[in-house]
Write an enzyme that holds these catalytic residues in place. Structure first.
Site, PDB file in Angstrom:
ATOM      1  N   THR A 259      16.993   5.447   5.795  1.00 34.65           N
ATOM      2  CA  THR A 259      17.165   4.810   4.485  1.00 34.65           C
ATOM      3  C   THR A 259      17.420   3.305   4.574  1.00 34.65           C
ATOM      4  O   THR A 259      17.436   2.625   3.551  1.00 34.65           O
ATOM      5  CB  THR A 259      18.346   5.444   3.726  1.00 34.65           C
ATOM      6  OG1 THR A 259      19.572   5.182   4.443  1.00 34.65           O
ATOM      7  CG2 THR A 259      18.159   6.946   3.593  1.00 34.65           C
TER       8      THR A 259
ATOM      9  N   ALA B 154       0.934  13.693  -0.828  1.00 33.57           N
ATOM     10  CA  ALA B 154       0.397  14.823  -1.580  1.00 33.57           C
ATOM     11  C   ALA B 154      -1.064  15.041  -1.232  1.00 33.57           C
ATOM     12  O   ALA B 154      -1.744  14.131  -0.746  1.00 33.57           O
ATOM     13  CB  ALA B 154       0.553  14.580  -3.082  1.00 33.57           C
TER      14      ALA B 154
ATOM     15  N   GLU C 226     -19.302   5.222 -12.317  1.00 36.81           N
ATOM     16  CA  GLU C 226     -17.970   5.542 -11.793  1.00 36.81           C
ATOM     17  C   GLU C 226     -16.846   4.821 -12.524  1.00 36.81           C
ATOM     18  O   GLU C 226     -15.705   5.287 -12.549  1.00 36.81           O
ATOM     19  CB  GLU C 226     -17.892   5.238 -10.288  1.00 36.81           C
ATOM     20  CG  GLU C 226     -17.941   3.771  -9.897  1.00 36.81           C
ATOM     21  CD  GLU C 226     -19.343   3.224  -9.691  1.00 36.81           C
ATOM     22  OE1 GLU C 226     -19.478   2.195  -8.998  1.00 36.81           O
ATOM     23  OE2 GLU C 226     -20.294   3.814 -10.236  1.00 36.81           O
TER      24      GLU C 226
ATOM     25  N   ASP D 176       8.156 -11.686  -0.766  1.00 36.47           N
ATOM     26  CA  ASP D 176       6.984 -12.555  -0.692  1.00 36.47           C
ATOM     27  C   ASP D 176       7.251 -13.834  -1.479  1.00 36.47           C
ATOM     28  O   ASP D 176       7.681 -13.776  -2.639  1.00 36.47           O
ATOM     29  CB  ASP D 176       5.755 -11.863  -1.291  1.00 36.47           C
ATOM     30  CG  ASP D 176       5.338 -10.618  -0.525  1.00 36.47           C
ATOM     31  OD1 ASP D 176       5.771 -10.470   0.631  1.00 36.47           O
ATOM     32  OD2 ASP D 176       4.577  -9.805  -1.089  1.00 36.47           O
TER      33      ASP D 176
ATOM     34  N   ILE E 123      -0.269   4.003  -8.237  1.00 36.51           N
ATOM     35  CA  ILE E 123      -0.299   5.438  -8.551  1.00 36.51           C
ATOM     36  C   ILE E 123       0.997   5.843  -9.252  1.00 36.51           C
ATOM     37  O   ILE E 123       0.988   6.636 -10.200  1.00 36.51           O
ATOM     38  CB  ILE E 123      -0.503   6.279  -7.278  1.00 36.51           C
ATOM     39  CG1 ILE E 123      -1.816   5.912  -6.588  1.00 36.51           C
ATOM     40  CG2 ILE E 123      -0.466   7.763  -7.604  1.00 36.51           C
ATOM     41  CD1 ILE E 123      -3.044   6.141  -7.427  1.00 36.51           C
TER      42      ILE E 123
ATOM     43  N   HIS F  47     -22.791   1.127 -13.420  1.00 34.82           N
ATOM     44  CA  HIS F  47     -21.829   1.794 -12.531  1.00 34.82           C
ATOM     45  C   HIS F  47     -21.141   2.927 -13.299  1.00 34.82           C
ATOM     46  O   HIS F  47     -20.114   2.711 -13.947  1.00 34.82           O
ATOM     47  CB  HIS F  47     -20.771   0.800 -12.033  1.00 34.82           C
ATOM     48  CG  HIS F  47     -21.265  -0.153 -11.011  1.00 34.82           C
ATOM     49  ND1 HIS F  47     -21.156   0.074  -9.657  1.00 34.82           N
ATOM     50  CD2 HIS F  47     -21.884  -1.351 -11.141  1.00 34.82           C
ATOM     51  CE1 HIS F  47     -21.680  -0.944  -8.993  1.00 34.82           C
ATOM     52  NE2 HIS F  47     -22.131  -1.820  -9.875  1.00 34.82           N
TER      53      HIS F  47
ATOM     54  N   SER G 146       0.810  -1.229   0.000  1.00 34.54           N
ATOM     55  CA  SER G 146       0.000   0.000   0.000  1.00 34.54           C
ATOM     56  C   SER G 146       0.839   1.272   0.000  1.00 34.54           C
ATOM     57  O   SER G 146       0.424   2.302   0.530  1.00 34.54           O
ATOM     58  CB  SER G 146      -0.957   0.015   1.206  1.00 34.54           C
ATOM     59  OG  SER G 146      -1.816  -1.097   1.172  1.00 34.54           O
ATOM     60  N   LEU G 147       2.025   1.196  -0.624  1.00 30.85           N
ATOM     61  CA  LEU G 147       2.866   2.394  -0.718  1.00 30.85           C
ATOM     62  C   LEU G 147       2.500   3.253  -1.929  1.00 30.85           C
ATOM     63  O   LEU G 147       2.910   4.402  -2.010  1.00 30.85           O
ATOM     64  CB  LEU G 147       4.346   1.998  -0.817  1.00 30.85           C
ATOM     65  CG  LEU G 147       4.998   1.465   0.458  1.00 30.85           C
ATOM     66  CD1 LEU G 147       6.460   1.136   0.187  1.00 30.85           C
ATOM     67  CD2 LEU G 147       4.890   2.471   1.590  1.00 30.85           C
TER      68      LEU G 147
ATOM     69  N   CYS H 272     -26.687   0.935  -9.111  1.00 32.54           N
ATOM     70  CA  CYS H 272     -26.796  -0.527  -9.093  1.00 32.54           C
ATOM     71  C   CYS H 272     -27.823  -0.982  -8.052  1.00 32.54           C
ATOM     72  O   CYS H 272     -29.015  -0.813  -8.245  1.00 32.54           O
ATOM     73  CB  CYS H 272     -25.421  -1.158  -8.872  1.00 32.54           C
ATOM     74  SG  CYS H 272     -25.376  -2.926  -9.279  1.00 32.54           S
TER      75      CYS H 272
END
Length: 544
Positions: A189, A242, A518, A148, A21, A516, A16-17, A381
């Site tokens: 780091t 951000a 979206e 993993d 994105i 939907h 989830s870093l 929906c």
């Protein structure tokens, strides 16, 4: 024909870093530089796809035009790239093993012993190459984190593929965490160094490090990471928290990430036009207006479950230069709450989709409140199905009106399950997908024919039809259509005889859709239905 170039993105330290994105941001910059770009998400989990995974477990299931149930990162890719992706752009360990086993059963391997290397790895490589066909650049995000166990075949595949295509046709970008230790007042780091060390043991040396951090990295810290991780100094890019995810491409651009990528992949003329993007991002961060809506859902504690919808609301807000303040309301709790208090200072009520009966009565109460108090309403929906049930109960006075999803034996099934729809000529019209749980799903894009002189027609600027995406099993029962229309309900959208959209006469904005909207919304092209709803909420706000 030119060779496709590949950018492989891996993650380290923890999940989830924001690999998705980062991948979408790089793709956006490259696309706006004139390249044909696509993105692929390779997920190491063993599920064949996210279709049967709980929203609490995995977040939203994103649906593509061709009906693939994919990882939610595909939504980010489409929203950033403003392009329709397909089932080629997402695969899992489960799908890879399923394919290899099917080939083995059919004798395609000529009786050989099937092994992770080469057979599983070759299958992964084949799928990556397939997604990159006819593209200048393919960005490949590997799910999970380095270390993993389940991710090892994927890492081996990209290691081998880079050797196969040549060093100037592939590069590795590693996204990692640089945590800020508050007690020491320092950014550390060491997690990045360990993560890169783990990657090197697998045989992959990153060409670029993207550092996810709460605070900016100074030049000395970046140089330290460059030296310890063996990358060029200009190839250490920071990804600081951000105000909006849509800032990330602009932040990357300021650090000349394209210069570093161009150097590795031997690309030229990387000068993206981001003027419109920048204009919309400013509206996202500092809009001129504000409006508050209620979001009634059953997964509101985990907003990742509604990721596409919340992003679509942001897109609409940017288009309308408005910040949309969302009040999250748990539909299960709403069954026992005071509605007047719950919807105080609200200018719009949105009832989202979902599966199962939990929280349904709370959603029906919210719909009833919006209808009776003339508050702008949008149902999506399940939200449309419940709007029909609410109308049947309270306007048609059919007190036992329900969906067979919640009561199989109800006397008035306003919503019911159909495995397939047969038209008047005896032809099957609905594309459905059989699920492992039994029953069928209507998945992907379908045409919706729009009735003239309706709210839906106004929203879509007079278009006679549009294509929107679906993910549902139950349909509105046409048996009750005439009775509802006689009491003021309008069926404004249809798909091959099925009810796609309904609205109400004598209401400022009451719209419910089976699809939907979206799933097709993007920052630079907000969905018309979501935009129409937010605009109606703004109008309601200004009239109060």
């Amino acid at each position: 024909m030119k060779k496709t170039k590949y950018i492989f993105i891996t993650g380290g330290v923890l999940s989830s870093l924001g690999k998705g994105i980062a991948a979408a941001s790089i793709a956006t910059l490259l696309k706006n530089s004139g390249f044909k770009v696509s993105i692929l998400k390779a997920d190491p989990y063993i599920n064949v796809d996210p279709g049967t995974m709980s929203p609490f477990e995995h977040g939203e299931v994103f649906v593509t035009d061709d009906g693939a149930e994919t990882d939610l990162d595909l939504g980010h890719y489409e929203r950033f790239l403003d392009e329709n992706l397909s089932q080629l752009n997402n695969f899992t360990t489960g799908r890879v093993y399923q394919s290899v086993i099917e080939k083995e059963r059919q004798g395609e391997y000529l009786g050989k012993t099937i092994q992770v290397i080469p057979h599983i790895v070759d299958e992964i490589k084949m799928r990556i190459k397939k997604a990159g066909e006819h593209k200048d650049i393919l960005i490949v995000e590997i799910g999970g984190t380095v270390g993993d166990i389940e991710g090892l075949p994927f890492l081996e595949a990209i290691r081998a593929l880079k050797l196969e295509v040549g060093k100037n046709n592939a590069m590795n970008i590693h996204l990692t965490l640089v945590p800020f230790i508050k007690a020491a007042g320092e950014l550390k780091t060491k997690p990045t160094q360990h993560s890169v060390g783990e990657l090197r043991r697998i045989g992959i040396s990153p060409n670029m490090i993207i550092c996810r951090s709460e605070k900016p990295l100074n030049r000395d810290l970046k140089d330290k990471i460059a030296i310890s991780c063996g990358v060029e100094k200009n190839c250490v890019i920071e990804s600081v928290d951000a105000a909006s995810i849509y800032q990330i491409p602009l932040n990357f651009l300021k650090q000349d990430i394209l210069g570093a990528i161009a150097s590795v992949l031997e690309l030229k003329n990387l000068k993206p036009n981001m003027d419109n993007w920048n204009f919309l991002v400013k509206r996202v961060i500092a809009p001129s207006n504000e409006v508050k809506i209620a979001f009634v859902g059953k997964y509101v504690d985990l907003t990742e479950s509604y990721k596409s919808l919340t992003e679509a609301i942001i897109h609409a807000g940017a288009t309308l230069d408005t910040r949309v303040d969302i009040k999250w309301i748990d539909s299960e709790k709403l069954e026992n709450l005071d509605l007047k208090e719950s919807f105080k200072d609200i200018s719009g009520i949105l009832v989202a989709g979902g599966f199962g009966r939990r929280g349904v009565e709370g959603k029906i109460r919210a719909i009833s409140y919006a209808r009776e108090h003339k508050i702008p309403f949008l149902g999506i929906c399940l939200g449309m199905q419940l709007a029909l049930i609410e109308f049947a109960r309270n306007v048609l006075k059919l007190k036992d009106a329900n969906s067979t999803e919640f009561d199989e034996k109800c006397e008035n099934p306003i919503v019911y399950l159909i495995d397939e729809f047969i038209d008047s000529n005896g032809k099957k019209q609905i594309r459905t997908s059989k699920t492992p749980l039994g029953g069928t799903m209507r998945l992907g894009a379908y045409e919706c024919r729009i009735k003239e002189n309706t709210l839906l027609s106004q929203i879509y600027q007079g278009k006679k039809s549009v294509k929107e995406r679906h993910r549902h099993r139950y349909e509105a029962n046409p048996k009750y259509r005439k009775a509802m229309e006689s009491k003021g309900l309008i069926v404004s959208g249809e798909s091959q005889g099925l009810i796609e959209a309904v609205e109400l006469k004598d209401h400022p904005f009451f719209l419910a859709v089976q699809f939907h909207p979206e799933f097709t919304s993007r920052l630079e092209r907000a969905n018309s239905v979501i935009c129409g709803f937010i605009k109606a909420a703004c109008d309601y706000e200004s009239s109060e």
